[in-house]
Design a protein around this motif. Structure first.
Motif, short mmCIF file in Angstrom:
data_model
loop_
_atom_site.label_atom_id
_atom_site.label_comp_id
_atom_site.label_asym_id
_atom_site.label_seq_id
_atom_site.Cartn_x
_atom_site.Cartn_y
_atom_site.Cartn_z
N ARG A 230 0.82 -1.23 0.00
CA ARG A 230 0.00 0.00 0.00
C ARG A 230 0.85 1.27 0.00
O ARG A 230 0.51 2.25 -0.69
N PHE A 231 1.93 1.29 0.75
CA PHE A 231 2.62 2.56 1.00
C PHE A 231 4.04 2.67 0.43
O PHE A 231 4.54 3.80 0.30
N TYR B 182 4.62 5.55 6.40
CA TYR B 182 3.43 5.00 7.07
C TYR B 182 3.55 3.49 7.23
O TYR B 182 3.08 2.94 8.24
N LEU C 7 -1.60 8.21 8.67
CA LEU C 7 -1.91 8.85 7.38
C LEU C 7 -3.04 9.87 7.53
O LEU C 7 -2.95 11.00 7.06
N ALA D 236 -0.78 2.55 10.75
CA ALA D 236 -0.36 3.21 9.51
C ALA D 236 -1.46 4.13 8.98
O ALA D 236 -1.19 5.28 8.59
N GLN E 34 4.73 6.51 0.01
CA GLN E 34 4.67 6.99 1.40
C GLN E 34 5.21 5.93 2.37
O GLN E 34 4.51 5.45 3.25
#
Length: 229
Positions: free
Chosen positions: A117-118, A125, A225, A221, A122
């Motif tokens: 996902r990150f 996170y 965010l 996480a 990002q």
């Protein structure tokens, strides 16, 4: 000296990334097996040592800039190994055959979910989620077992106020440090770290079948965010 610094600042080849990460993970597992075989350290303490040691590989992956596909693939591999270890005598220092908790499996899965996902855009996170679980839950269990004198029960699960307090403080500390390194607003970081710590501590209190190893990192996480955007 400049050439050495330049090497550390550069992205190493894939084989170097794999070798360094594998040495770290292998070293942690070897230490766990040695402690388990010695008989001087309890099985739960050995598992938490592995829990903390393995979790910190996320920082190594961040420094090495390991690609997303490699992180997700490693997560899938260790998830499979964790499932097999519940039926076969694989890595007895980490899991006992027939153990009812799926915590090790959920822990490995959480790496893959957060990296997928990150990681590309990002990574902070993903790191927050993993390190909150790594240090928060790991230290909470060790402190609760050693110094937990004030127990409480929640949904049939016994915890201690000392362990939960450790979870709160450790979660706040790691979240604050990671976000501070990637954000310019101290007030936002402080607020986000508090929100993450409260959410993580609440979820850790419900750890039946080790499900907190999945809920705590993922929730941490996403709370981080939400509170920093």
């Amino acid at each position: 000296m400049l050439s050495v610094l330049a090497w550390f600042a550069s992205v190493p080849p894939l084989w170097v990334q794999v070798a360094i990460a594998s040495l770290w993970v292998g070293g942690v597992i070897a230490l766990a097996e040695t402690l388990n075989q010695s008989g001087h350290v309890g099985s739960e303490s050995v598992r938490k040592i592995v829990h903390i040691g393995i979790g910190n590989v996320i920082l190594l992956a961040w420094w090495l800039q390991i690609p997303t596909w490699l992180g997700v693939s490693a997560s899938a591999l260790f998830s499979l190994m964790a499932l097999l270890s519940y039926r076969l005598p694989i890595l007895p220092g980490i899991n006992s055959v027939g153990r009812k908790s799926l915590g090790t499996f959920f822990y490995a899965v959480s790496f893959g979910v957060l990296i997928a996902r990150f990681w590309d855009t990002q990574p902070q996170y993903a790191i927050v989620g993993i390190l909150v679980m790594t240090w928060g839950d790991g230290l909470a269990a060790l402190v609760g077992k050693q110094w937990g004198k004030h127990p409480y029960r929640l949904w049939g699960i016994e915890k201690s106020w000392e362990g939960s307090g450790t979870m709160l403080v450790a979660s706040y500390g790691v979240c604050f440090c990671v976000l501070l390194a990637t954000s310019a607003s101290l007030n936002t970081v402080a607020l986000a770290a508090l929100g993450v710590a409260i959410a993580a501590t609440s979820l850790e209190a419900f750890s039946k079948y080790g499900i907190d190893n999945l809920t705590v990192p993922i929730a941490s996480a996403f709370v981080a965010l939400l509170l920093t955007q």
